[in-house]
Write a protein that holds these residues in place. Sequence first.
Motif, PDB file in Angstrom:
ATOM      1  N   ALA A  38       0.812  -1.238   0.000  1.00  0.00           N
ATOM      2  CA  ALA A  38       0.000   0.000   0.000  1.00  0.00           C
ATOM      3  C   ALA A  38       0.838   1.278   0.000  1.00  0.00           C
ATOM      4  O   ALA A  38       0.322   2.341   0.341  1.00  0.00           O
ATOM      5  CB  ALA A  38      -0.977   0.015   1.178  1.00  0.00           C
ATOM      6  N   THR A  39       2.118   1.207  -0.374  1.00  0.00           N
ATOM      7  CA  THR A  39       2.940   2.425  -0.393  1.00  0.00           C
ATOM      8  C   THR A  39       2.996   3.068  -1.786  1.00  0.00           C
ATOM      9  O   THR A  39       3.912   3.808  -2.099  1.00  0.00           O
ATOM     10  CB  THR A  39       4.375   2.168   0.123  1.00  0.00           C
TER      11      THR A  39
ATOM     12  N   GLU B 101      -8.712  -3.620  -2.274  1.00  0.00           N
ATOM     13  CA  GLU B 101      -9.488  -3.015  -1.179  1.00  0.00           C
ATOM     14  C   GLU B 101      -8.901  -3.423   0.168  1.00  0.00           C
ATOM     15  O   GLU B 101      -8.741  -2.597   1.074  1.00  0.00           O
ATOM     16  CB  GLU B 101     -10.944  -3.466  -1.297  1.00  0.00           C
ATOM     17  N   GLU B 102      -8.557  -4.704   0.301  1.00  0.00           N
ATOM     18  CA  GLU B 102      -7.995  -5.185   1.572  1.00  0.00           C
ATOM     19  C   GLU B 102      -6.647  -4.532   1.846  1.00  0.00           C
ATOM     20  O   GLU B 102      -6.327  -4.176   2.974  1.00  0.00           O
ATOM     21  CB  GLU B 102      -7.819  -6.707   1.536  1.00  0.00           C
ATOM     22  N   ARG B 103      -5.834  -4.404   0.795  1.00  0.00           N
ATOM     23  CA  ARG B 103      -4.495  -3.844   0.999  1.00  0.00           C
ATOM     24  C   ARG B 103      -4.567  -2.371   1.370  1.00  0.00           C
ATOM     25  O   ARG B 103      -3.717  -1.865   2.108  1.00  0.00           O
ATOM     26  CB  ARG B 103      -3.646  -4.064  -0.264  1.00  0.00           C
ATOM     27  N   LEU B 104      -5.601  -1.680   0.901  1.00  0.00           N
ATOM     28  CA  LEU B 104      -5.770  -0.263   1.265  1.00  0.00           C
ATOM     29  C   LEU B 104      -5.974  -0.093   2.772  1.00  0.00           C
ATOM     30  O   LEU B 104      -5.823   1.002   3.306  1.00  0.00           O
ATOM     31  CB  LEU B 104      -6.937   0.350   0.492  1.00  0.00           C
ATOM     32  N   ASP B 105      -6.315  -1.191   3.464  1.00  0.00           N
ATOM     33  CA  ASP B 105      -6.436  -1.129   4.931  1.00  0.00           C
ATOM     34  C   ASP B 105      -5.105  -0.753   5.574  1.00  0.00           C
ATOM     35  O   ASP B 105      -5.076  -0.287   6.715  1.00  0.00           O
ATOM     36  CB  ASP B 105      -6.887  -2.484   5.499  1.00  0.00           C
ATOM     37  N   ASP B 106      -3.985  -1.000   4.876  1.00  0.00           N
ATOM     38  CA  ASP B 106      -2.668  -0.658   5.431  1.00  0.00           C
ATOM     39  C   ASP B 106      -2.218   0.740   5.017  1.00  0.00           C
ATOM     40  O   ASP B 106      -1.092   1.135   5.290  1.00  0.00           O
ATOM     41  CB  ASP B 106      -1.614  -1.678   4.978  1.00  0.00           C
ATOM     42  N   ALA B 107      -3.082   1.470   4.304  1.00  0.00           N
ATOM     43  CA  ALA B 107      -2.749   2.848   3.920  1.00  0.00           C
ATOM     44  C   ALA B 107      -3.384   3.804   4.930  1.00  0.00           C
ATOM     45  O   ALA B 107      -4.175   3.389   5.779  1.00  0.00           O
ATOM     46  CB  ALA B 107      -3.261   3.139   2.512  1.00  0.00           C
ATOM     47  N   PHE B 108      -3.034   5.081   4.816  1.00  0.00           N
ATOM     48  CA  PHE B 108      -3.588   6.081   5.728  1.00  0.00           C
ATOM     49  C   PHE B 108      -4.387   7.115   4.952  1.00  0.00           C
ATOM     50  O   PHE B 108      -4.159   7.334   3.762  1.00  0.00           O
ATOM     51  CB  PHE B 108      -2.464   6.768   6.493  1.00  0.00           C
ATOM     52  N   GLU B 109      -5.294   7.772   5.663  1.00  0.00           N
ATOM     53  CA  GLU B 109      -6.123   8.824   5.057  1.00  0.00           C
ATOM     54  C   GLU B 109      -6.761   8.330   3.757  1.00  0.00           C
ATOM     55  O   GLU B 109      -6.725   8.982   2.719  1.00  0.00           O
ATOM     56  CB  GLU B 109      -5.299  10.099   4.853  1.00  0.00           C
ATOM     57  N   VAL B 110      -7.330   7.144   3.847  1.00  0.00           N
ATOM     58  CA  VAL B 110      -7.974   6.522   2.684  1.00  0.00           C
ATOM     59  C   VAL B 110      -9.309   7.217   2.417  1.00  0.00           C
ATOM     60  O   VAL B 110     -10.078   7.470   3.347  1.00  0.00           O
ATOM     61  CB  VAL B 110      -8.191   5.013   2.942  1.00  0.00           C
ATOM     62  N   GLU B 111      -9.535   7.564   1.165  1.00  0.00           N
ATOM     63  CA  GLU B 111     -10.783   8.236   0.769  1.00  0.00           C
ATOM     64  C   GLU B 111     -11.493   7.381  -0.288  1.00  0.00           C
ATOM     65  O   GLU B 111     -10.953   6.382  -0.757  1.00  0.00           O
ATOM     66  CB  GLU B 111     -10.464   9.625   0.179  1.00  0.00           C
TER      67      GLU B 111
ATOM     68  N   ARG C 250     -11.371   1.457   8.756  1.00  0.00           N
ATOM     69  CA  ARG C 250     -11.974   2.356   7.772  1.00  0.00           C
ATOM     70  C   ARG C 250     -13.222   1.797   7.091  1.00  0.00           C
ATOM     71  O   ARG C 250     -13.950   2.523   6.427  1.00  0.00           O
ATOM     72  CB  ARG C 250     -10.947   2.719   6.699  1.00  0.00           C
ATOM     73  N   ARG C 251     -13.445   0.479   7.220  1.00  0.00           N
ATOM     74  CA  ARG C 251     -14.618  -0.095   6.553  1.00  0.00           C
ATOM     75  C   ARG C 251     -15.163  -1.227   7.423  1.00  0.00           C
ATOM     76  O   ARG C 251     -14.467  -1.715   8.322  1.00  0.00           O
ATOM     77  CB  ARG C 251     -14.257  -0.602   5.147  1.00  0.00           C
TER      78      ARG C 251
ATOM     79  N   LYS D   9       4.472   0.785  10.305  1.00  0.00           N
ATOM     80  CA  LYS D   9       3.996   2.017   9.665  1.00  0.00           C
ATOM     81  C   LYS D   9       3.350   2.901  10.722  1.00  0.00           C
ATOM     82  O   LYS D   9       2.577   2.412  11.548  1.00  0.00           O
ATOM     83  CB  LYS D   9       2.923   1.680   8.626  1.00  0.00           C
TER      84      LYS D   9
ATOM     85  N   GLN E  16     -11.170   6.579  10.580  1.00  0.00           N
ATOM     86  CA  GLN E  16      -9.711   6.592  10.637  1.00  0.00           C
ATOM     87  C   GLN E  16      -9.255   7.615  11.664  1.00  0.00           C
ATOM     88  O   GLN E  16      -9.802   8.722  11.722  1.00  0.00           O
ATOM     89  CB  GLN E  16      -9.133   6.937   9.254  1.00  0.00           C
TER      90      GLN E  16
ATOM     91  N   PHE F  60      -0.694  -1.320  11.098  1.00  0.00           N
ATOM     92  CA  PHE F  60      -0.829  -1.082   9.660  1.00  0.00           C
ATOM     93  C   PHE F  60       0.295  -1.741   8.864  1.00  0.00           C
ATOM     94  O   PHE F  60       0.616  -1.301   7.766  1.00  0.00           O
ATOM     95  CB  PHE F  60      -0.869   0.426   9.377  1.00  0.00           C
TER      96      PHE F  60
ATOM     97  N   ARG G  51      -9.867  -8.046   6.805  1.00  0.00           N
ATOM     98  CA  ARG G  51      -9.166  -9.152   6.166  1.00  0.00           C
ATOM     99  C   ARG G  51      -8.627 -10.135   7.212  1.00  0.00           C
ATOM    100  O   ARG G  51      -8.050 -11.165   6.861  1.00  0.00           O
ATOM    101  CB  ARG G  51      -8.053  -8.638   5.263  1.00  0.00           C
TER     102      ARG G  51
END
Lengths: 108, 355
Positions: free
Chosen positions: A48-49, A70-80, B186-187, B128, B215, B249, B191
């Motif tokens: 997710a980088t 979608e699952e990998r975006l869970d490891d990102a921040f400030e997801v919109e 966030r949802r 992270k 978040q 994360f 997983r």
Amino acid sequence: MADPKLHVTDQEGKRHTLVGISGWRVMEVIRDYGLPIKAECGGALECATCHVYVAPEWLEKLPEKSEEEEERLDDAFEVEDNSRLSCQILMSEALDGLEVTLAPGSEP
Amino acid sequence: MPAGQTHQTDVIIIGAGPVGLFAVFELGLLNLKCHLIDVLDKPGGQCAELYPEKPIYDIPAFPVVSGQELTDNLMAQIAPFDPVFHLGQTATRFEKGDDEWTVVTDAGTRITAPVVVLAAGGGTFQPKKPPIKGIEAFESASVFYAVKHMQDFANKDLVIAGGGDSALDWCLNLQPMARSVTLVHRRPDFRAAPDSVSKMFALVEAGKMRFVQGQATGFEGEAPNLTGVNIKTPEGVEHVPADAFLAFFGLTMKMGPLEALGLEMENGLFAVDTEKFETTTPRIFAIGDICTYPGKLKLILSGFHEGALMAQQAFRYCRPGERLRFQYTTSSSELQTRLGVRDEKSKSPASISPA
């Protein structure tokens, strides 16, 4: 047709216009130009980088997010709602002019 | 190898990724012993942590190999040289001695050797950190990326963030002892293992913990003491009182711990010469993605080559006065003995004989 263009706004707010190649991942084009994108797993959907925000008018033209993305975006921040992993978008003529912004956490 | 001990060896390798592992082979052929330090709890580096299942197509003689297979094969290849691994540890200090260095880890392990090899790729894997302003100031007392002692969280108001197994497992494990637990994700989908997810929702149903979809975006309280976490939800910002914030994360590679060693760096990498792959600090070498020189390519195969050349100079430091004999594994009985493949009965070379 000419190679598709890609507009990238970096984490500092500076906009860059890049020339992509059809079939390349958006992440690869950004990395090839030396813009600050970490993309540390190299497109394996493991990190997710390479998180970007896609300009709203382009969202519908993109292929849909897979469940894995979608699952990998869970490891990102400030997801919109317009968050995508740029390793999952392939450049094509249809995406000529695509506009993305590098998200926090994607810097190297 | 248990942490906190003192060791003496020939070469200390920082980083147990593919390049660090293959360096053990090249050094081993020259009869040099190695100790490796890696922050991960397993060898393989990026290949094992980030993409164990990803196929790699540019390793010579392997049309395709996964990150894990590459690691497993390298481990088998270096087994004859008995490398010593110090896993789950980070090198935090280099002490210069007379013709040697001592590397000290965060676990108190001390290793002394004439040669140190930096093979740490993109840096040290670290958790992270959410991009929340001032988060570092809270880390000593109320922001955590791992749980070391569960008891530290007894009777506290906890906010736990993340959607994977770590976040869910710690919700379930800490809920009985904490004063309150709020999970932030966030949802509504996770997983994490489905069983953990059902258990978490059951606790929420029973009123024993909360789940907030959103978040974390900000902290309340005077650092380092947290009093609350602000959570951006679809309905607006919600303030949740909290004594501790736990964020899960995943991991990312950071150069910070290596920069803190105080060695000379160039744009965040270690400049080396292309004959010996030695840094500007004598007896400290750099190979693989962490080194830089004109024409450098970040390829695993380049790191293998860099390790082979590094080993030649490492030998000269480790065995001053001894003659370095370059030999081939195909013909040298000495190398075949070191590799444990020589047929002692026939006393004949395993393959090619001189014309």
